[in-house]
Structures are given as C-alpha cells and as structure tokens.
Design a protein around this motif. Structure first.
Motif, PDB file in Angstrom:
ATOM      1  N   ALA A 219       0.821  -1.211   0.000  1.00 53.25           N
ATOM      2  CA  ALA A 219       0.000   0.000   0.000  1.00 53.25           C
ATOM      3  C   ALA A 219       0.849   1.252   0.000  1.00 53.25           C
ATOM      4  O   ALA A 219       0.428   2.302  -0.507  1.00 53.25           O
ATOM      5  CB  ALA A 219      -0.918   0.003   1.220  1.00 53.25           C
TER       6      ALA A 219
ATOM      7  N   PRO B 123       0.018   1.321  -4.291  1.00 54.45           N
ATOM      8  CA  PRO B 123      -1.376   1.204  -3.842  1.00 54.45           C
ATOM      9  C   PRO B 123      -2.297   0.626  -4.903  1.00 54.45           C
ATOM     10  O   PRO B 123      -3.297  -0.019  -4.578  1.00 54.45           O
ATOM     11  CB  PRO B 123      -1.756   2.653  -3.496  1.00 54.45           C
ATOM     12  CG  PRO B 123      -0.765   3.503  -4.224  1.00 54.45           C
ATOM     13  CD  PRO B 123       0.494   2.712  -4.272  1.00 54.45           C
TER      14      PRO B 123
ATOM     15  N   THR C  44      -2.261  -3.086  -4.626  1.00 56.45           N
ATOM     16  CA  THR C  44      -2.995  -3.508  -3.429  1.00 56.45           C
ATOM     17  C   THR C  44      -4.483  -3.561  -3.705  1.00 56.45           C
ATOM     18  O   THR C  44      -5.184  -4.503  -3.290  1.00 56.45           O
ATOM     19  CB  THR C  44      -2.709  -2.538  -2.266  1.00 56.45           C
ATOM     20  OG1 THR C  44      -1.296  -2.455  -2.066  1.00 56.45           O
ATOM     21  CG2 THR C  44      -3.376  -3.015  -0.985  1.00 56.45           C
TER      22      THR C  44
ATOM     23  N   THR D 173      -8.608  -0.360   0.123  1.00 55.30           N
ATOM     24  CA  THR D 173      -7.710   0.731   0.497  1.00 55.30           C
ATOM     25  C   THR D 173      -8.160   1.392   1.794  1.00 55.30           C
ATOM     26  O   THR D 173      -7.320   1.842   2.585  1.00 55.30           O
ATOM     27  CB  THR D 173      -7.653   1.772  -0.621  1.00 55.30           C
ATOM     28  OG1 THR D 173      -8.994   2.228  -0.925  1.00 55.30           O
ATOM     29  CG2 THR D 173      -7.031   1.178  -1.878  1.00 55.30           C
TER      30      THR D 173
ATOM     31  N   VAL E 108      -6.697  -0.490   4.760  1.00 59.15           N
ATOM     32  CA  VAL E 108      -5.283  -0.194   4.977  1.00 59.15           C
ATOM     33  C   VAL E 108      -5.129   1.193   5.598  1.00 59.15           C
ATOM     34  O   VAL E 108      -4.333   1.390   6.530  1.00 59.15           O
ATOM     35  CB  VAL E 108      -4.505  -0.283   3.651  1.00 59.15           C
ATOM     36  CG1 VAL E 108      -3.038   0.072   3.874  1.00 59.15           C
ATOM     37  CG2 VAL E 108      -4.617  -1.678   3.057  1.00 59.15           C
TER      38      VAL E 108
END
Length: 299
Positions: free
Chosen positions: A170, A174, A177, A184, A187
């Motif tokens: 991340a 990102p 991910t 997101t 995270v």
C-alpha cells in the motif's frame, strides 16, 4: 521485570524511569514513523497530535480525575476524530490534503487550549499538570506509564509485522494492493490507527506540539542508510530509542524539559545523517558528481 531493568541501570531511580520510558516511546514512534513519512502523511500525524489536547481536556472534564489511562483514552479518541475529520474534508468537501490538515490542526489546537485554560481557571486542584501535555513532561513518568507504553507498543508492532506485506504494498504500489483485493480504506484505517497509537504514547513525553518530530526525524535519519522497508522500521525505531534515552538523560542533567531536548537531538541526528551518510548523504553525492565530472572526455 521493569523494576529489574531500572535497578540494573547505573542511574538514580527517577532518571532510570525517564531513560527507559523515553527509549520505549522513541522506539515505538520511530518504528511507526514510516507509515506517515513514506505515505506522505507527516503533517497528518501532526494534526492528530494537536488533536490529543482536546481529548485530554474532555476526558478530565468527564471523569473529574487525572487518571493517565483515561486521559490517554481521551487523547486516542480525539486523535482518531481528527483523522476522520481530515479524511472527510478531503473526500466530501473536496479540499486539498494540506488545506484539510491546516483546518483540523488549527481548530483542534485552539479547542484544546481553550479547554485547558477553562480547566485551569476552574479552581480544581486535581487539574495540576494537564498543561504538560502541550510540551510534554518526561520527568513525571512512572513504571505504570512504561508498562502501558510497552503493551501498546507491542500490539502496534505486532500489527505491523503481521500486515507487513500489505502495508509495504500500500505504501509503494497502492494500485496493486487494490487489484489484489485489499480494500484501500482498510489499509488507511489500520495505518491511521497505528499512527494514533504512536501519537498517544508520545504526547505525554514529548508533547502535542513536538510529537511530529519524533515520528519524522528518525525515519529521515534511517532512510539515509537503508532502502529496504524491512530494515527501515527497526533502524528508525533504534534511532528514536537512542535519541529518546539520551535526551532524557541530558534533560535531567541540565534541568531542561525532556521533550524539546529529545526533539533537538533527533533532529540533529537526522541532519547529520542527511549530510554525512556514506552513499546517499549530501557530501557523498557531491563527491560522486565531482568524480563523474572529472571523468568526462576532454577533462
């Protein structure tokens, strides 16, 4: 166990408590600092630290007692609310991140100062010492404070270890991910929570005003000697621990507040690292450029 460590140090008991306490707080803040620096959220952490003042004041007003655990809980809640406010301003009001941070930082700090001033004028004798959360007071640490820092720090670092791959992805990629199926927002929630924990642990020692330096400066110093995140986290934590312990000793000997001394020390270490690091330092780069210039054809 803590008592054994304190007795083993060649220092008077009060100084030993400060040294161990500031070392623990410095290590946790330094180890979690990359979550702010590498994701370009350094000022995000600053606004959260300023937001803790209002939480400390509200916790005292609600409970009427200066219980460290309750005050830290209030600080944690207010830091989380500050983080949510910044995210909400960015996404709903469509403000730039720096504008959202500026709004939350100024409002939360102002609210905290107003509440602390109100409490100070209330005549309640138990409120003595609340203002130390502004600039910190390591000299007031106890073994219980060290135990709390160790437990919360261990939890935070365990989360980092278990979720290291996701956090690394991340941070540097990102997009991958998100494609991999990791939300997101999850995270962001975890990293924000870890930052809040670091801020809450350090605000009593370094203070709300200066806490961001303990998050950022160790990372700046560590980045000059390593490029791998797996090494950056422990090295940054070690820098924070050494500067915290050293600053605690120096402040006691010079009879100065520990928070500013620790911040000045860790900043000096960061500047020295940026200047003298063997490969990535300013002097090393200048030597490299001079060598490349002298090897050009016709020179």
């Amino acid at each position: 166990m803590i008592g054994t460590v304190l007795e083993a140090l060649p220092l008077p008991y009060p100084d030993a408590v400060v040294v161990v306490g500031t070392a623990v707080v410095g290590f946790v803040a330094g180890a979690l600092g990359p979550l702010a620096v590498l994701r370009r959220r350094s000022m995000f952490g600053d606004a959260m630290s300023h937001g803790t003042l209002a939480g400390v004041a509200v916790a005292f007003l609600v409970t009427g007692a200066k219980v460290p655990e309750l005050l830290l809980l209030g600080a944690a809640i207010s830091a989380a609310l500050a983080a949510l406010a910044m995210i909400a301003l960015e996404r709903t009001a469509r403000l730039r991140p720096d504008a959202a941070i500026g709004v939350v930082l100024s409002v939360s700090l102002t609210l905290g100062i107003v509440l602390l001033t109100h409490i100070g004028g209330s005549g309640n004798s138990t409120q003595a010492g609340l203002n130390t959360y502004l600039l910190g007071q390591a000299a007031g640490m106890t073994e219980r404070d060290i135990a709390i820092a160790l437990v919360l720090g261990a939890v935070a670092l365990a989360v980092v270890v278990m979720g290291f791959r996701v956090l690394r992805s991340a941070t540097f990629d990102p997009g991958f991910t998100a494609v991999a199926g990791v939300p997101t927002w999850a995270v962001d929630l975890v990293s924000t929570g870890l930052l809040a924990m670091a801020v809450v642990l350090g605000v009593r020692t370094v203070g709300a005003i200066l806490m961001v330096a303990l998050l950022v400066a160790p990372v700046v110093a560590a980045r000059q000697v390593t490029r791998r995140l797996s090494a950056l986290v422990p090295v940054s934590g070690l820098v924070g621990a050494i500067c915290g312990a050293t600053g605690g000793v120096l402040s006691g000997r010079a009879e100065l507040p520990a928070g500013p001394v620790i911040v000045l020390l860790v900043t000096a270490v960061a500047l020295a690292s940026v200047t003298f690091a063997p490969r990535r330092g300013v002097l090393a780069r200048l030597r490299g450029r001079r060598a490349a210039f002298s090897e050009e054809p016709g020179r």
